[in-house]
Scaffold this active site. Structure first.
Site, PDB file in Angstrom:
ATOM      1  N   HIS A  20     -40.804 126.010  17.531  1.00 47.84           N
ATOM      2  CA  HIS A  20     -40.743 124.817  18.379  1.00 47.84           C
ATOM      3  C   HIS A  20     -41.938 123.896  18.124  1.00 47.84           C
ATOM      4  O   HIS A  20     -41.812 122.679  18.167  1.00 47.84           O
ATOM      5  CB  HIS A  20     -40.714 125.223  19.865  1.00 47.84           C
ATOM      6  CG  HIS A  20     -39.424 125.846  20.282  1.00 47.84           C
ATOM      7  ND1 HIS A  20     -38.596 125.318  21.238  1.00 47.84           N
ATOM      8  CD2 HIS A  20     -38.796 126.966  19.840  1.00 47.84           C
ATOM      9  CE1 HIS A  20     -37.518 126.070  21.369  1.00 47.84           C
ATOM     10  NE2 HIS A  20     -37.624 127.098  20.536  1.00 47.84           N
ATOM     11  N   ASP A 123     -40.418 120.151  25.609  1.00 51.74           N
ATOM     12  CA  ASP A 123     -39.472 121.168  25.150  1.00 51.74           C
ATOM     13  C   ASP A 123     -38.514 121.556  26.278  1.00 51.74           C
ATOM     14  O   ASP A 123     -38.854 121.502  27.458  1.00 51.74           O
ATOM     15  CB  ASP A 123     -40.245 122.408  24.690  1.00 51.74           C
ATOM     16  CG  ASP A 123     -39.403 123.311  23.842  1.00 51.74           C
ATOM     17  OD1 ASP A 123     -39.554 123.256  22.606  1.00 51.74           O
ATOM     18  OD2 ASP A 123     -38.570 124.079  24.397  1.00 51.74           O
TER      19      ASP A 123
END
Ligand code: UDP
Length: 483
Positions: A20, A123
């Protein structure tokens, strides 16, 4: 802001796991290169993974802000600031990690305030980020870390529950209201979906998805030409606002940028390039299973034997897990393997400069676990792939590669792997799949298609390309919202 050409201030907040952080750092660079004032927020121990961009941002200025990670409060051991190490070890620790994430809302809000941010790109694993941004009247964009295909597939599964309508775990079902005749089996879904049970993690995910839907929109690391039917479906049928800005890895143009993504490389990149330079074009297969998945000794042995039998040259990244670290004897490869493979193969124990390797002309194939970043990096490099999904959304990505794009062959993984130790794939399957992507007419056909996708990927991020334009539209839209 008030000026005629206001400078946007955007805060990027990546989930602390390499799969990520890496793409979000690349994405932040892209925004910075368009004149956006950018700050990446992370915790102190994750700073080294993002800090390289400070000097290697291609002229872009990227600020790094840290917030303390409440390890003690969450009951986590000292130093536990990245999910990578936890996902492999214990569900309990991972739950504690997610509890700690929830405690980051207040410090992040403080930063949004101090920084006078105009937008928060956070995120998906920070569900509270939508409300945090709302407090300041700014939009929250969500980053899922996957492409349109898998986001759309997951929605189809959640809405229509086709897996509940088959009689066994191995009976294929078609994804309903989903472009293409895409089939999956229950075995390829996580246990909790298969069994329909609620766990701490499913609650987190539900909350994350719900907050994602309430957010301003989605920034996607993909390009339109790669998955047009699914990008259209996501926007037009599911009604989601989304901007595609990828492949973000393509923002790393020179060797140093490519080599410095994520962790410190376990191999000297110059040595690695030197080795690759001695090989003929398209003659080396690269094998890597991302930043999380690791295999037990017997699976590693099957891979080694399969590779040797394939007769292909290779670079094989073996994750330094407990399997390989603690032993003096290398009994996860056949006797004499490393000696026999001295010229033919390079084994990297730990972290490889993946994009640098994939982009080298000597590399002609990629055995991948189908993490979205790896999948997209393989596509951008124009190499056929052997798909070896392990968990998460990797089974969806496999279908995209093998059935929609037809630039890969599956190695034959049947089951989602809860323990993240990999399925049991035999050496014959490894040998066959590797040969299929490296030699013969089928390989050539896949290579032609892969090359054409790679060209589209590169054009997408160039001036006037689809991702370049979508990023422009996003920036303009955000600017227009500024007071
Ligand atoms: N990666 C790398 N070297 C490695 C392993 C992984 O550079 O040895 C990078 C890879 O290029 C990709 C990311 O780490 O950008 C992994 O993300 P992906 O979505 O493929 O898989 P995950 O690690 O999340 O399972």
């Amino acid at each position: 802001m008030g000026s005629e050409n206001p400078q946007l201030h955007i805060i990027f907040f990546p989930f602390m796991a390499h799969g990520h952080m890496i793409p979000m750092v690349d994405m932040a660079k892209l925004f910075a290169r368009r004149g956006v004032k950018v700050a990446i927020v992370t915790t102190p121990l994750n700073v080294p993974f993002v800090s390289r961009i400070k000097t290697r941002g291609g002229g872009a200025k990227v600020d790094i802000q840290t917030i303390k990670f409440p390890v003690e409060k969450a009951g986590l051991p000292e130093g536990c600031e990245n999910a990578d190490s936890l996902i492999m070890t214990s569900h309990e620790m991972l739950n504690m990690f997610f509890k700690a994430l929830a405690m980051l809302q207040q410090p992040l809000e403080q930063l949004l305030h101090d920084y006078h941010a105009d937008c928060l790109v956070a995120d998906v694993f920070f569900p509270w980020a939508t409300d945090a941004a709302a407090k300041f009247g700014i939009p929250r964009l969500v980053f899922y870390g996957t492409g349109f295909f898998s986001m759309t597939a997951e929605e189809s599964l959640n809405r229509y529950e086709p897996h509940k309508k088959v009689l066994s775990d191995s009976e294929p079902f078609v994804m309903p209201n989903f472009p293409g005749d895409i089939k999956l089996t229950r075995m390829q879904l996580p246990d909790f979906v298969r069994q329909g049970v609620e766990t701490d993690m499913t609650k987190v995910w539900k909350e994350a998805v719900e907050a994602g839907m309430r957010s301003y929109g989605t920034v996607v690391n993909s390009f339109y030409e790669l998955e047009p039917a699914y990008a259209d479906h996501y926007r037009k049928v599911l009604g989601r606002k989304a901007w595609h800005v990828g492949p973000v890895s393509a923002c790393n143009k020179d060797a140093e940028d490519k080599a410095q993504r994520g962790k410190e490389s376990s191999v000297d990149e110059h040595e690695c390039l030197k080795w690759l330079n001695t090989k003929k074009p398209k003659s080396v297969v690269y094998i890597c299973f991302g930043s999380l998945a690791s295999f037990n000794d017997s699976q590693l042995m099957e891979i080694a034997m399969g590779l040797e039998a394939s007769g292909q040259q290779f670079i094989w990244v073996v994750r330094k897990g407990k399997n390989v670290e603690k032993k003096d004897r290398e009994d996860w490869v056949p006797k004499g393997f490393e000696k026999r493979m001295e010229d033919k193969g390079l084994i990297i124990k730990g972290w490889a400069p993946q994009v640098l390797i994939l982009d080298h002309e000597a590399v002609g194939g990629f055995v991948t676990h189908c993490g979205w970043n790896s999948t997209l990096e393989g596509i951008t490099a124009g190499v056929p792939m052997v798909t070896w999904p392990v968990f998460a959304e990797q089974f969806y990505n496999e279908k995209l590669v093998t059935q929609v794009l037809k630039v890969g062959v599956d190695v034959g993984v049947q089951r989602y792997c809860v323990e993240l130790k990999g399925d049991s794939i035999k050496k014959e399957a490894v040998e066959k799949a590797v040969k299929r992507i490296m030699v013969g007419e089928e390989a050539e056909e896949m290579r032609r298609r892969a090359k054409s996708l790679a060209e589209m990927a590169r054009s997408a991020v160039e001036d006037g390309g689809s991702s370049y334009s979508d990023l422009n539209s996003l920036i303009e839209e955000l600017k227009s919202r500024c007071p």
